[in-house]
Design a protein around this motif. Structure first.
Motif, short mmCIF file in Angstrom:
data_model
loop_
_atom_site.label_atom_id
_atom_site.label_comp_id
_atom_site.label_asym_id
_atom_site.label_seq_id
_atom_site.Cartn_x
_atom_site.Cartn_y
_atom_site.Cartn_z
N ASP A 157 0.87 -1.20 0.01
CA ASP A 157 0.03 0.02 -0.13
C ASP A 157 1.05 1.21 -0.05
OD1 ASP A 157 -2.28 1.55 0.12
OD2 ASP A 157 -3.43 0.59 1.58
N GLY A 158 0.33 2.28 0.08
CA GLY A 158 1.03 3.56 -0.19
C GLY A 158 1.99 3.78 1.02
N ILE A 159 3.18 4.72 0.57
CA ILE A 159 4.10 4.70 1.73
C ILE A 159 3.96 6.36 2.11
CG2 ILE A 159 6.48 4.87 2.22
CD1 ILE A 159 7.01 2.87 0.00
N HIS A 179 0.19 -1.42 7.03
CA HIS A 179 0.37 -1.73 8.46
C HIS A 179 1.75 -2.33 9.04
CE1 HIS A 179 -4.18 -2.48 9.22
NE2 HIS A 179 -3.96 -1.47 8.57
N THR A 180 2.68 -1.96 8.11
CA THR A 180 4.08 -2.35 8.22
C THR A 180 5.29 -1.28 8.08
OG1 THR A 180 4.73 -3.06 5.94
CG2 THR A 180 3.48 -4.94 7.33
N VAL A 199 -1.32 -2.62 14.35
CA VAL A 199 -2.51 -3.03 13.61
C VAL A 199 -3.31 -1.87 12.87
CG1 VAL A 199 -2.90 -4.79 15.39
CG2 VAL A 199 -3.82 -2.63 15.72
N GLY A 200 -2.48 -0.75 12.79
CA GLY A 200 -3.15 0.04 11.78
C GLY A 200 -2.08 0.60 10.84
N SER A 201 -2.39 1.72 10.17
CA SER A 201 -1.48 2.48 9.45
C SER A 201 -0.29 2.70 9.66
CB SER A 201 -2.18 3.21 8.56
OG SER A 201 -1.27 4.08 7.57
N ASP A 477 2.35 5.68 -4.67
CA ASP A 477 2.41 4.51 -5.65
C ASP A 477 3.13 3.45 -5.22
OD1 ASP A 477 4.83 5.68 -5.15
OD2 ASP A 477 5.27 6.10 -7.30
N ARG A 478 3.30 3.29 -3.87
CA ARG A 478 3.78 1.75 -3.08
C ARG A 478 5.43 2.00 -3.40
NH1 ARG A 478 0.06 -2.45 -4.98
NH2 ARG A 478 -0.02 -1.42 -6.91
#
Length: 494
Positions: A157-159, A179-180, A199-201, A477-478
């Protein structure tokens, strides 16, 4: 048209003058290739260290400049003839009014007014005609001093944030909406460690000033401190990813890299934090270490910032005063100062240098959300906003900024190269621009179908000590991107 009233000699001199002007620009009916062929052949025959593609682009741009100025010169001559015609017409009309001659002062006033209008038209035409060429030339120059070195691909997902470790080994850290948080080898682009404790963004990541510790803030209303240990792989020769002479093109989401495969699945995973900082009632959007690394500050959507003791994880101070959600927090590199920014269009400076007095100063100067505010060396703070401006402030004079940068897109988390005082501005429109502290634009990072971000750029981070990559950007754009900015060349162009 006025009738010919001058002598033959005067007419002949005027014709010779116009003829000499025409000869000076060498306007012929030959084709464009014939007109520019000789200089091109001469330049191509000379020894040069520039790549052939760069030389070809430069020759093409210089040819465009020559043709544009030739057209402007011809138009200038036509405008001058119109001025002479208008002056003669005004003089004739002045003699016919009531059978009496107008005074020389009145004629001069009318002629001057008409001349100023035509001069303004000339200036407008010149600016409009040359702006496209100048923009193209600046883009090519930016490619020469700003080169893409490495892409870091592995998030799903997006950074949101990117950061560079301040201790050896120097690694890159990214915080993502998946979440990482990931740690990367800057040289190889391989992921080294994955943190999955939230456990979240994961909204931000910052490295401890002297230990191998990372601080992450998350949408799960907590901030985590976790220890990492990495061994850098042997770097491999990098492929040439530079682009020369390629025009910028629009990219769609279909052009994004295929990230279905998890490139970080084979790296070690850390699942449990060393310390968990709890007390917020909303999303923790950012966190940072105070100088020395014994305390940490967090910023939350609950409109507060909290100061924690790292060793005990106890809440030391709750910083209240903002009227809306906080968007960012930053600490001074050498002093116990914190700056928080908010959606209430302000940012606040918190002073913890005196243990008995915790003063706060409010900076008001933006008209929309302040997305970030960061310290520089000395007594300056740089703030960026959704109102499409960046402002440079002096902490000793909070009434008005000492410099203002106006852009065409909302600005996200900015970063300042402390040693060279260069500001990197990531934009919603996928651009990344570089400015100096006085507001002068230095460059724009290349963006095309082959390189650069394809969606909103969220954050930038400088690494002044790294030999190959000294600027990093990340986006929705990840992917994160490492750039090599030739700072001496950049400042020389300035």
């Amino acid at each position: 048209m006025p009738t010919e009233s001058g002598s033959c000699s005067t007419s002949r001199q005027a014709k010779q003058k116009r003829k000499s002007h025409s000869l000076s620009i060498r306007r012929t009916n030959s084709s464009e290739q014939e007109r520019t062929g000789l200089p091109r052949d001469m330049l191509e025959g000379q020894d040069s260290k520039l790549p052939s593609s760069v030389r070809s682009t430069l020759l093409e741009l210089f040819g465009q400049i020559e043709r544009e100025f030739e057209n402007l010169y011809i138009e200038n001559l036509e405008l001058r003839r119109e001025i002479d015609t208008l002056n003669e017409r005004l003089a004739a009309e002045g003699q016919a009014i009531d059978g009496a001659e107008l005074s020389k002062g009145q004629l001069k006033t009318k002629a001057s007014h008409s001349t100023s209008q035509l001069s303004q038209k000339l200036k407008t035409t010149y600016k409009a005609s040359t702006s496209k060429i100048v923009s193209s030339f600046k883009t090519t120059t930016s490619r020469a001093v700003c080169q893409l070195v490495k892409e870091y691909i592995g998030h799903r997902d997006g950074i949101w944030d990117v950061s560079v470790a301040r201790t050896q080994p120097v690694v890159l850290g990214t915080a993502s909406a998946d979440h990482t948080a990931l740690l990367w080898s800057i040289e190889t682009g391989r992921s080294l460690v994955k943190y999955t404790g939230h456990v979240g963004s994961v909204n931000s990541i910052k490295f401890h000033p002297s230990e191998q510790l990372a601080l992450t803030a998350s949408g799960d209303q907590t901030a985590h401190i976790w220890r990492y240990a990495v061994q850098l792989p042997t770097p491999q020769p990098a492929a040439d990813t530079s682009v020369s002479g390629e025009d910028e093109v629009e990219c769609s989401d279909k052009d994004e890299p295929d990230l279905d495969g998890d490139a970080s699945s084979d790296c070690p995973t850390i699942r449990v934090p060393l310390t968990c900082l709890k007390s917020h009632q909303g999303v923790v959007i950012a966190a940072d270490w105070l100088v020395g690394g014994k305390q940490a500050v967090t910023a939350s959507w609950d409109r507060t910032a909290n100061l924690y003791d790292v060793e005990t994880s106890e809440l030391v101070h709750s910083l209240t005063g903002h009227d809306q959600e906080l968007t960012h927090c930053c600490t001074h590199p050498t002093q116990r100062l914190v700056v928080t920014s908010s959606r209430d269009t302000t940012f606040r400076l918190w002073d913890f240098r005196d243990p008995s007095i915790h003063s706060v100063n409010v900076f008001q100067g933006h008209t929309d959300t302040v997305t970030s505010a960061v310290f520089t060396v000395g007594d300056n703070v740089v703030s960026g906003s959704d109102d499409r401006t960046v402002k440079v402030w002096d902490l000793k004079n909070m009434r008005s900024p000492i410099a203002t940068i106006r852009t065409d897109s909302a600005i996200n988390r900015i970063n300042v190269c402390v040693g060279q005082k260069i500001i990197a501005l990531p934009h919603d429109n996928r651009q990344v621009r570089l400015f100096d502290m006085s507001g002068v634009r230095l460059a724009r990072l290349p963006r095309s179908s082959r390189q650069g971000h394809r969606r909103m750029v969220c954050c930038s981070a400088w690494s002044e000590d790294h030999p190959t990559c000294n600027l990093f950007t990340c986006g929705f754009d990840r992917q994160a991107i490492g750039w090599n900015i030739n700072i001496p060349a950049l400042l020389q162009e300035k």
